[in-house]
Design a protein around this motif. Structure first.
Motif, short mmCIF file in Angstrom:
data_model
loop_
_atom_site.label_atom_id
_atom_site.label_comp_id
_atom_site.label_asym_id
_atom_site.label_seq_id
_atom_site.Cartn_x
_atom_site.Cartn_y
_atom_site.Cartn_z
N ARG A 142 -68.98 9.78 -168.17
CA ARG A 142 -70.74 10.47 -167.68
C ARG A 142 -72.16 9.90 -168.51
NH1 ARG A 142 -67.33 14.78 -165.98
NH2 ARG A 142 -68.51 15.95 -167.34
N MET A 143 -71.25 10.40 -169.84
CA MET A 143 -73.22 10.44 -170.63
C MET A 143 -73.28 8.68 -171.62
SD MET A 143 -74.11 13.51 -170.08
CE MET A 143 -75.38 13.46 -171.81
N CYS A 144 -72.00 7.60 -171.31
CA CYS A 144 -72.20 7.26 -173.15
C CYS A 144 -72.28 5.56 -172.05
CB CYS A 144 -71.28 7.44 -174.33
SG CYS A 144 -71.19 8.85 -174.66
N ARG A 145 -72.59 4.46 -172.93
CA ARG A 145 -72.58 3.11 -172.29
C ARG A 145 -71.57 2.91 -173.38
NH1 ARG A 145 -77.68 -0.47 -173.13
NH2 ARG A 145 -78.54 1.66 -171.21
N GLU A 146 -71.29 2.63 -174.59
CA GLU A 146 -70.32 2.42 -175.54
C GLU A 146 -69.59 3.86 -176.66
OE1 GLU A 146 -71.78 -2.08 -176.42
OE2 GLU A 146 -72.19 -0.62 -178.32
N VAL A 147 -68.27 3.67 -176.68
CA VAL A 147 -67.73 4.54 -177.25
C VAL A 147 -67.26 3.52 -178.66
CG1 VAL A 147 -65.60 4.40 -175.82
CG2 VAL A 147 -66.25 6.00 -177.15
N CYS A 148 -67.25 4.50 -179.46
CA CYS A 148 -66.67 4.61 -181.16
C CYS A 148 -65.36 5.88 -181.37
CB CYS A 148 -66.88 4.58 -182.13
SG CYS A 148 -66.57 4.44 -183.68
N VAL A 149 -64.11 5.63 -181.16
CA VAL A 149 -63.33 6.15 -181.19
C VAL A 149 -63.98 6.35 -183.09
CG1 VAL A 149 -60.70 6.54 -181.06
CG2 VAL A 149 -62.07 6.02 -179.41
N LEU A 150 -63.18 7.47 -183.61
CA LEU A 150 -62.51 8.06 -184.64
C LEU A 150 -61.36 8.61 -184.70
CD1 LEU A 150 -65.52 8.23 -184.60
CD2 LEU A 150 -65.77 9.92 -186.46
N ASP A 151 -60.60 8.28 -185.50
CA ASP A 151 -59.12 8.92 -186.13
C ASP A 151 -59.13 9.21 -187.85
OD1 ASP A 151 -56.29 9.36 -185.03
OD2 ASP A 151 -55.42 7.20 -184.84
N ASN A 152 -58.48 10.43 -187.71
CA ASN A 152 -58.57 11.18 -188.87
C ASN A 152 -59.59 10.63 -190.39
OD1 ASN A 152 -56.61 12.21 -188.45
ND2 ASN A 152 -54.80 10.42 -188.75
N GLY A 153 -60.32 9.73 -189.77
CA GLY A 153 -62.11 9.64 -190.63
C GLY A 153 -62.13 8.74 -190.30
N GLN B 23 -62.96 2.80 -185.40
CA GLN B 23 -62.40 2.01 -184.42
C GLN B 23 -63.83 1.23 -184.17
OE1 GLN B 23 -58.63 3.35 -181.60
NE2 GLN B 23 -57.99 4.39 -183.81
N PRO B 24 -63.75 -0.05 -183.84
CA PRO B 24 -64.43 -1.12 -183.03
C PRO B 24 -64.76 -0.39 -181.76
CG PRO B 24 -62.63 -2.18 -183.73
CD PRO B 24 -62.32 -0.97 -184.29
N VAL B 25 -66.36 0.06 -182.05
CA VAL B 25 -67.22 -0.14 -181.43
C VAL B 25 -66.76 -1.02 -179.49
CG1 VAL B 25 -69.35 -0.03 -179.59
CG2 VAL B 25 -68.58 1.17 -182.09
N LEU B 26 -66.30 0.06 -178.39
CA LEU B 26 -66.25 -0.77 -177.43
C LEU B 26 -67.13 -0.09 -175.91
CD1 LEU B 26 -62.85 0.12 -175.96
CD2 LEU B 26 -63.75 0.96 -177.99
N PRO B 27 -67.54 -1.06 -175.10
CA PRO B 27 -67.56 -0.47 -173.67
C PRO B 27 -66.71 0.27 -173.10
CG PRO B 27 -67.56 -3.18 -173.26
CD PRO B 27 -67.14 -2.27 -174.74
N VAL B 28 -67.77 1.97 -172.09
CA VAL B 28 -66.58 3.09 -171.96
C VAL B 28 -65.72 2.69 -170.97
CG1 VAL B 28 -66.78 5.11 -170.87
CG2 VAL B 28 -68.05 4.15 -172.48
N LYS B 29 -66.14 1.00 -170.36
CA LYS B 29 -64.61 0.74 -168.88
C LYS B 29 -64.01 0.72 -169.73
CE LYS B 29 -65.25 -2.00 -165.39
NZ LYS B 29 -65.63 -3.14 -164.30
N GLU B 30 -63.55 0.25 -171.09
CA GLU B 30 -62.58 -0.92 -171.63
C GLU B 30 -61.59 0.34 -172.44
OE1 GLU B 30 -61.57 -3.62 -175.05
OE2 GLU B 30 -63.26 -4.22 -173.75
N LEU B 31 -62.77 1.47 -172.82
CA LEU B 31 -61.69 3.10 -172.76
C LEU B 31 -60.90 3.19 -171.94
CD1 LEU B 31 -60.98 4.74 -174.88
CD2 LEU B 31 -62.84 6.19 -174.25
#
Length: 350
Positions: free
Chosen positions: A197-208, A211-219
C-alpha cells in the motif's frame, strides 16, 4: 539517483552488506524478517552507526565515504529519522517538541503553527506526549522531523506502536503526507501489506544482505528468490531441481511440473500461492493427488491443509484457500486432485 547506499559492516556473527538506490519523491520499502538489518541500515544512513566501508550519497552530497574518510555527523546530514517509539520528549508540549526541530529560530513560531495545521494537530499544542493517542504522537514526531527540512525521510516500522484500530487512519494520513514530500523515503517494515500500500519499489533484506530493488508489483507477481517469495506471503514452497524438457521436480511435493517460463540457473525452490491452486476432477499434467488434513473456516473463505505424495510435514503440505461455496461440494473427496497451472509456478533461487 537521489539516494545511493552501498555499505558493509561486520559484527562477527552478523554481516551487513547492503546496496540500493532510491529516487526523489519515491517511497522505497526495506522488507525483511526481524533481525535482518533493516533498522541498522537506517541508522547507517542517519549517521548513528558507522559502516566499516562503503559510500552513502544524497543528491550528489557525500554523507559517508570510507575511502575519502568522510563521515558527516547526524546533524549535518539533513536526514529525518522516525523511530519506532517516536522518541518525543515526555516533559515538553506538542508545540515545544516540534520547535526543537526548527533550524531557523526567527521562523520558529511560524513553522510550528504551519506544521500543527498541516498535520491536524490543532488544539493539541499544549498537551504532552502522554496525553496523546498513538496516531497523534506519530504526527507530532513527523512534524518535528519536517521542521528540520530534511532531504530524506527514514521511517522505521512507523505503525508498530499503534493499536490495530488506529493503523488504517494513520496509514492514510502518512500516505498523503509522503505523496508531497520531494525527497526519497525509506520505509522499513516486515509487513508485506504495508509495502504493497505504501511503497513503489521494494528492497528485500535477508540475513543482512540486500537483494536487487524491484517494483512492488513484481514482488507479489513474480518474486525471484525464496526469501522474497516467503516475505510476499506465499504459503506453498518446495525444494526443487531442474528436470528434463524444461520441467522441474518438486522434491517436497513428490511431483514433476511444467512451468511457463524458462528454469533459472541455480533453481532451489518453487512456489505457488494458495488462491491460485485449482481443485480438478482427476489426473493430468501438473496435477497431484492430495489428502485433506485440516479445514479452517474463515469468515468469507475456507483454508484447507493437504498432504501431498511427498508427505504431510513441513513444506510437503499444500495450503489452498477457496470461497466457501466452492469448497462445500469438494468436502469428503479422497483423494482431492489439485492442479498447479504453469503460469502460477514461481521459480526461485536462494
Amino acid at each position: 539517483m537521489a539516494l545511493q547506499v552501498d555499505i558493509h559492516k561486520d559484527f562477527g556473527k552478523f554481516r551487513l552488506d547492503v546496496s540500493f538506490e532510491s529516487e526523489n519523491n519515491q517511497v522505497t520499502g526495506l522488507l525483511g524478517a526481524s533481525g535482518c538489518g533493516k533498522s541498522l541500515t537506517l541508522k547507517c544512513v542517519a549517521g548513528i552507526e558507522k559502516p566499516d566501508r562503503g559510500r552513502i550519497v544524497l543528491d550528489g552530497r557525500v554523507l559517508f565515504d570510507s575511502q575519502q574518510h568522510i563521515n558527516l555527523p547526524p546533524q549535518k546530514r539533513r536526514v529525518g529519522y522516525l523511530f519506532q517509539n517516536y522518541a518525543l520528549f515526555p516533559n515538553m508540549t506538542v508545540a515545544q517538541n516540534i520547535a526543537v526541530g526548527v533550524r531557523d529560530k526567527a521562523r520558529r513560531k511560524e513553522t510550528v503553527a504551519r506544521l500543527i495545521s498541516s498535520l491536524w494537530l490543532e488544539g493539541q499544542e499544549g498537551k504532552r506526549p502522554g496525553q496523546l493517542s498513538g496516531g497523534q504522537q506519530q504526527r507530532v514526531a513527523l512534524a518535528r522531523i519536517l521542521a528540520s527540512q530534511p532531504e530524506v525521510l527514514l521511517l522505521d516500522e512507523p505503525f508498530s506502536a499503534l493499536d490495530s484500530y488506529l493503523k488504517w487512519q494513520v496509514e492514510l494520513e502518512l500516505s498523503d503526507l509522503l505523496a508531497s514530500f520531494p525527497g526519497p523515503v525509506l520505509f522499513v517494515t516486515h509487513n508485506r501489506d504495508e509495502v504493497q500500500r505504501m511503497c513503489r519499489e521494494v528492497c528485500v533484506l535477508d540475513n543482512g544482505r540486500s537483494q536487487p530493488v524491484l517494483p512492488v508489483k513484481e514482488l507479489f507477481e513474480a518474486p525471484r528468490t525464496l526469501s522474497a517469495c516467503l516475505l510476499s506471503g506465499c504459503k506453498n514452497v518446495s525444494r526443487a531441481r531442474a528436470a528434463a524438457d524444461g520441467k522441474v521436480e518438486a522434491l517436497d511435493w513428490g511431483v514433476t511440473l511444467t512451468p511457463e517460463g524458462p528454469v533459472p540457473e541455480g533453481l532451489t525452490h518453487i512456489g505457488v500461492r494458495a488462491h491460485y491452486i485449482r481443485p480438478v476432477e482427476g489426473p493430468g499434467p501438473n496435477r497431484l493427488p492430495c489428502q485433506v488434513e485440516r479445514v479452517v473456516e474463515n469468515v468469507f473463505s475456507t483454508v484447507v491443509m493437504l498432504s501431498t505424495p511427498g508427505g504431510d510435514q513441513g513444506f510437503s503440505r499444500l495450503r489452498i484457500e477457496l470461497e466457501k461455496e466452492r469448497w462445500a461440494p469438494l468436502a469428503g473427496k479422497s483423494p482431492l486432485w489439485l492442479e498447479l497451472a504453469p503460469r502460477d509456478i514461481l521459480l526461485l533461487t536462494s
